[in-house]
Design a protein around this motif. Structure first.
Motif, PDB file in Angstrom:
ATOM      1  N   ALA A  96      46.081  33.056  40.881  1.00  0.00           N
ATOM      2  CA  ALA A  96      45.100  33.963  41.483  1.00  0.00           C
ATOM      3  C   ALA A  96      44.020  33.214  42.252  1.00  0.00           C
ATOM      4  CB  ALA A  96      44.458  34.820  40.404  1.00  0.00           C
ATOM      5  N   GLU A  97      43.328  33.952  43.113  1.00  0.00           N
ATOM      6  CA  GLU A  97      42.190  33.389  43.828  1.00  0.00           C
ATOM      7  C   GLU A  97      41.138  34.466  44.020  1.00  0.00           C
ATOM      8  OE1 GLU A  97      43.270  32.130  47.802  1.00  0.00           O
ATOM      9  OE2 GLU A  97      45.024  33.423  47.746  1.00  0.00           O
ATOM     10  N   GLY A  98      39.938  34.025  44.374  1.00  0.00           N
ATOM     11  CA  GLY A  98      38.837  34.957  44.566  1.00  0.00           C
ATOM     12  C   GLY A  98      37.676  34.642  43.645  1.00  0.00           C
ATOM     13  N   GLY A  99      36.456  34.926  44.099  1.00  0.00           N
ATOM     14  CA  GLY A  99      35.266  34.663  43.305  1.00  0.00           C
ATOM     15  C   GLY A  99      35.075  35.676  42.186  1.00  0.00           C
ATOM     16  N   TYR A 100      34.052  35.454  41.365  1.00  0.00           N
ATOM     17  CA  TYR A 100      33.808  36.276  40.174  1.00  0.00           C
ATOM     18  C   TYR A 100      33.083  37.587  40.473  1.00  0.00           C
ATOM     19  CZ  TYR A 100      34.932  31.975  37.628  1.00  0.00           C
ATOM     20  OH  TYR A 100      35.558  30.860  37.136  1.00  0.00           O
ATOM     21  N   GLU A 101      32.633  37.784  41.710  1.00  0.00           N
ATOM     22  CA  GLU A 101      31.704  38.864  42.035  1.00  0.00           C
ATOM     23  C   GLU A 101      32.161  40.238  41.558  1.00  0.00           C
ATOM     24  OE1 GLU A 101      28.199  40.260  43.036  1.00  0.00           O
ATOM     25  OE2 GLU A 101      28.683  38.161  43.511  1.00  0.00           O
ATOM     26  N   ARG A 105      46.474  51.639  35.845  1.00  0.00           N
ATOM     27  CA  ARG A 105      45.062  51.711  35.472  1.00  0.00           C
ATOM     28  C   ARG A 105      44.181  51.669  36.727  1.00  0.00           C
ATOM     29  NH1 ARG A 105      45.286  49.975  29.876  1.00  0.00           N
ATOM     30  NH2 ARG A 105      43.055  50.394  29.683  1.00  0.00           N
ATOM     31  N   GLU A 106      42.912  51.992  36.554  1.00  0.00           N
ATOM     32  CA  GLU A 106      41.917  51.867  37.604  1.00  0.00           C
ATOM     33  C   GLU A 106      41.022  50.672  37.294  1.00  0.00           C
ATOM     34  OE1 GLU A 106      41.659  53.520  40.430  1.00  0.00           O
ATOM     35  OE2 GLU A 106      43.482  54.629  39.894  1.00  0.00           O
ATOM     36  N   PRO A 107      40.553  49.934  38.317  1.00  0.00           N
ATOM     37  CA  PRO A 107      39.756  48.722  38.071  1.00  0.00           C
ATOM     38  C   PRO A 107      38.568  48.929  37.134  1.00  0.00           C
ATOM     39  CG  PRO A 107      40.409  48.800  40.361  1.00  0.00           C
ATOM     40  CD  PRO A 107      40.839  50.108  39.758  1.00  0.00           C
ATOM     41  N   ASP A 108      37.756  49.953  37.382  1.00  0.00           N
ATOM     42  CA  ASP A 108      36.569  50.173  36.548  1.00  0.00           C
ATOM     43  C   ASP A 108      36.952  50.444  35.098  1.00  0.00           C
ATOM     44  OD1 ASP A 108      34.997  49.787  38.736  1.00  0.00           O
ATOM     45  OD2 ASP A 108      34.537  51.907  39.052  1.00  0.00           O
ATOM     46  N   PHE A 132      39.620  39.796  40.941  1.00  0.00           N
ATOM     47  CA  PHE A 132      39.011  38.899  41.920  1.00  0.00           C
ATOM     48  C   PHE A 132      39.572  39.015  43.332  1.00  0.00           C
ATOM     49  CE2 PHE A 132      38.276  35.758  38.154  1.00  0.00           C
ATOM     50  CZ  PHE A 132      37.319  36.609  37.638  1.00  0.00           C
ATOM     51  N   SER A 133      40.681  39.736  43.518  1.00  0.00           N
ATOM     52  CA  SER A 133      41.313  39.790  44.839  1.00  0.00           C
ATOM     53  C   SER A 133      42.032  41.114  45.034  1.00  0.00           C
ATOM     54  CB  SER A 133      42.317  38.640  44.983  1.00  0.00           C
ATOM     55  OG  SER A 133      43.425  38.837  44.114  1.00  0.00           O
ATOM     56  N   GLY A 188      38.012  26.947   8.163  1.00  0.00           N
ATOM     57  CA  GLY A 188      37.040  25.913   8.499  1.00  0.00           C
ATOM     58  C   GLY A 188      36.580  25.907   9.941  1.00  0.00           C
ATOM     59  N   CYS A 189      37.157  26.754  10.778  1.00  0.00           N
ATOM     60  CA  CYS A 189      36.840  26.740  12.207  1.00  0.00           C
ATOM     61  C   CYS A 189      35.424  27.262  12.464  1.00  0.00           C
ATOM     62  CB  CYS A 189      37.849  27.581  12.973  1.00  0.00           C
ATOM     63  SG  CYS A 189      37.592  27.584  14.761  1.00  0.00           S
ATOM     64  N   ARG A 190      34.672  26.501  13.251  1.00  0.00           N
ATOM     65  CA  ARG A 190      33.335  26.927  13.665  1.00  0.00           C
ATOM     66  C   ARG A 190      33.191  26.942  15.185  1.00  0.00           C
ATOM     67  NH1 ARG A 190      34.015  28.099   9.308  1.00  0.00           N
ATOM     68  NH2 ARG A 190      32.703  27.864   7.446  1.00  0.00           N
ATOM     69  N   TYR A 191      34.274  26.609  15.895  1.00  0.00           N
ATOM     70  CA  TYR A 191      34.258  26.603  17.361  1.00  0.00           C
ATOM     71  C   TYR A 191      35.609  27.140  17.835  1.00  0.00           C
ATOM     72  CZ  TYR A 191      33.419  24.669  22.110  1.00  0.00           C
ATOM     73  OH  TYR A 191      33.231  24.497  23.466  1.00  0.00           O
ATOM     74  N   LEU A 192      35.591  28.401  18.287  1.00  0.00           N
ATOM     75  CA  LEU A 192      36.812  29.090  18.695  1.00  0.00           C
ATOM     76  C   LEU A 192      36.707  29.491  20.164  1.00  0.00           C
ATOM     77  CD1 LEU A 192      39.529  30.415  17.657  1.00  0.00           C
ATOM     78  CD2 LEU A 192      38.191  32.521  17.421  1.00  0.00           C
ATOM     79  N   GLN A 193      37.762  29.230  20.909  1.00  0.00           N
ATOM     80  CA  GLN A 193      37.783  29.592  22.327  1.00  0.00           C
ATOM     81  C   GLN A 193      38.909  30.576  22.614  1.00  0.00           C
ATOM     82  OE1 GLN A 193      37.308  26.491  25.472  1.00  0.00           O
ATOM     83  NE2 GLN A 193      39.394  27.086  26.012  1.00  0.00           N
ATOM     84  N   LEU A 194      38.569  31.636  23.345  1.00  0.00           N
ATOM     85  CA  LEU A 194      39.544  32.610  23.811  1.00  0.00           C
ATOM     86  C   LEU A 194      39.893  32.271  25.259  1.00  0.00           C
ATOM     87  CD1 LEU A 194      37.758  35.841  22.511  1.00  0.00           C
ATOM     88  CD2 LEU A 194      39.519  34.499  21.323  1.00  0.00           C
ATOM     89  N   ASP A 195      41.174  32.068  25.550  1.00  0.00           N
ATOM     90  CA  ASP A 195      41.613  31.744  26.909  1.00  0.00           C
ATOM     91  C   ASP A 195      42.117  33.007  27.590  1.00  0.00           C
ATOM     92  OD1 ASP A 195      41.036  29.002  26.709  1.00  0.00           O
ATOM     93  OD2 ASP A 195      42.933  28.614  25.704  1.00  0.00           O
ATOM     94  N   ASP A 196      41.672  33.228  28.832  1.00  0.00           N
ATOM     95  CA  ASP A 196      41.924  34.529  29.459  1.00  0.00           C
ATOM     96  C   ASP A 196      42.168  34.375  30.965  1.00  0.00           C
ATOM     97  OD1 ASP A 196      41.763  37.205  30.398  1.00  0.00           O
ATOM     98  OD2 ASP A 196      40.491  37.746  28.696  1.00  0.00           O
ATOM     99  N   THR A 197      43.388  34.709  31.411  1.00  0.00           N
ATOM    100  CA  THR A 197      43.670  34.786  32.845  1.00  0.00           C
ATOM    101  C   THR A 197      43.635  36.226  33.340  1.00  0.00           C
ATOM    102  OG1 THR A 197      46.072  34.924  32.519  1.00  0.00           O
ATOM    103  CG2 THR A 197      45.131  32.714  32.756  1.00  0.00           C
ATOM    104  N   ALA A 198      43.487  37.180  32.436  1.00  0.00           N
ATOM    105  CA  ALA A 198      43.551  38.596  32.798  1.00  0.00           C
ATOM    106  C   ALA A 198      42.402  39.000  33.722  1.00  0.00           C
ATOM    107  CB  ALA A 198      43.544  39.460  31.542  1.00  0.00           C
ATOM    108  N   TRP A 199      41.216  38.402  33.560  1.00  0.00           N
ATOM    109  CA  TRP A 199      40.075  38.776  34.392  1.00  0.00           C
ATOM    110  C   TRP A 199      40.340  38.504  35.871  1.00  0.00           C
ATOM    111  CZ3 TRP A 199      36.401  41.800  32.642  1.00  0.00           C
ATOM    112  CH2 TRP A 199      36.136  41.831  31.268  1.00  0.00           C
ATOM    113  N   SER A 200      41.266  37.610  36.171  1.00  0.00           N
ATOM    114  CA  SER A 200      41.522  37.246  37.564  1.00  0.00           C
ATOM    115  C   SER A 200      42.068  38.406  38.386  1.00  0.00           C
ATOM    116  CB  SER A 200      42.484  36.053  37.637  1.00  0.00           C
ATOM    117  OG  SER A 200      43.770  36.413  37.168  1.00  0.00           O
ATOM    118  N   VAL A 201      42.576  39.471  37.748  1.00  0.00           N
ATOM    119  CA  VAL A 201      43.099  40.604  38.517  1.00  0.00           C
ATOM    120  C   VAL A 201      41.993  41.331  39.285  1.00  0.00           C
ATOM    121  CG1 VAL A 201      45.101  40.998  37.033  1.00  0.00           C
ATOM    122  CG2 VAL A 201      42.966  42.231  36.578  1.00  0.00           C
TER     123      VAL A 201
END
Length: 374
Positions: free
Chosen positions: A257-262, A216-219, A203-204, A188-201
């Motif tokens: 973690a800290e740092g912008g999304y750039e 691994r390499e960043p790219d 940012f800094s 019955g789910c029509r609104y699903l959210q994926l939570d992710d802290t991995a992208w923060s690696v």
């Protein structure tokens, strides 16, 4: 995928102008019951009955304050991620030597390991969602689960099934999530959210050191993260909204973690096949709104986390409104929404504010959204 928002506060589909990330402070009754269950003083059935009653109470409260979206507050979980990941085939939880290090504190010890081929056949959280769906009424029930990237980011791969073939691992994880997403949809789910802290690696500099520690390499890792997510959500039903919350850590009002999304902005804002992104923007650690210039999809909703869940003091309404207008320099204001920057209790310990302050925070989000998108 079609995504529709009205120009006013009320929205036809999620994410909503005033939304929430998901977790809520555990009530004292829940904390006591879970402790008694851990001590063997309460049966699993008795614990679930208490959880049911408390979830009904907090869902009613979410409706009462005016939210269009309701969650179960993650009241049945100890962790926002481990509880779900341990339910995947080929994954086990274990007592690790130490917890996860946050700014000036550490979580309790817990870990997960991959011991076999990753897959999805069934999961206890399907029943958890079905209960929420059954009490949501005419409100939208939102299910939150960790992103597929979290198994790589927080898991220890101990199996010979994958060896050095991380691409095979990522493919299996994506396929497992594809099955999980379909199972929640069928429930019955029509609104699903994926939570992710991995992208923060990305940012800094500290995060880049973590990437090197992963071998691994960043790219390459950034491309792998995006490919895993996109494969997982590929071919999802037209009426299923899938969003992602990108976080820098949230435990007892602290952070990792800290740092912008750039550094990962082009991939996050232009390379992920999602309907919405929930973003931390509650303090200087998150950087500015300039990375939003990479948003090219007119149907991608950007949920600005401008109201902090880390303390009870309310942000000045004028300041939040001004920041929304600043973000609108990069993304059409009708693609923007507002929420707290994270949940109030990523783990069962919860952040350092009261339940009354939690509700005032959510009411603050609603009131500001009403003013901006009236």
């Amino acid at each position: 995928m079609t995504h529709v928002q009205t120009k006013g506060k009320k929205a036809i589909k999620a994410p909503f102008r005033a939304d929430q990330v998901g977790s809520l402070l555990r009530s004292e009754r829940i904390k006591e019951a879970r402790e008694r269950r851990g001590n063997g003083e309460l049966s699993a059935a008795e614990l679930r009955r208490i959880e049911d009653k408390e979830i009904i109470r907090i869902v009613d409260k979410q409706k009462e304050i005016g939210l269009q979206v309701v969650t179960d507050g993650e009241f049945r979980r100890a962790w926002w991620h481990f509880d779900f990941l341990e339910g995947l085939d080929g994954v086990e939880g274990y007592e690790s030597d130490q917890g996860i290090k946050f700014h000036n504190t550490t979580t309790k010890a817990r870990g997960i390991k991959v011991t076999g081929k990753v897959d999805f056949t069934d999961h206890p959280m399907l029943k958890d969602y079905e209960f929420l769906h059954g009490i949501a009424g005419d409100h939208t029930a939102k299910m939150t689960i960790p992103s597929p990237n979290m198994l790589f980011f927080r898991g220890k791969i101990e199996t010979d099934v994958y060896g050095d073939d991380l691409e095979a691992f990522h493919r299996d994880v994506a396929e497992a999530y594809k099955k999980a997403i379909r199972a929640f949809y069928d429930a019955g789910c029509r609104y699903l959210q994926l939570d992710d802290t991995a992208w923060s690696v990305f940012f800094s500099e500290q995060g880049h050191e973590q990437i090197k520690a992963f071998g691994r390499e960043p790219d390459e890792l950034r491309e792998s993260f995006a490919r895993t997510i996109n494969e997982a959500v590929k071919d999802r039903p037209e009426d299923l909204v899938v969003t992602m919350h990108i976080c820098r850590g949230n435990f007892k009002s602290t952070w990792v973690a800290e740092g912008g999304y750039e550094a990962a902005a082009e991939t996050i804002f232009g390379g992920l096949d999602l309907d919405g992104l929930f973003l931390e923007f509650d303090d200087d650690r998150s950087g500015g709104f300039e990375p939003l210039r990479y948003v090219k999809n007119p149907n991608l909703q950007i949920v600005l986390g401008l109201v902090t869940s880390k303390h009870g003091e309310l942000e000045a309404t004028e300041d939040v409104e001004a920041r929304i207008q600043e973000a609108a320099r990069y993304v059409d204001i009708n693609q923007l929404c507002l929420s707290p920057q994270c949940g109030f209790a990523s783990t069962e310990e919860g952040n350092l504010l009261t339940e009354a302050e939690q509700w005032k925070k959510l009411q603050h989000v609603l009131a500001i959204a009403d003013r901006v998108w009236e």
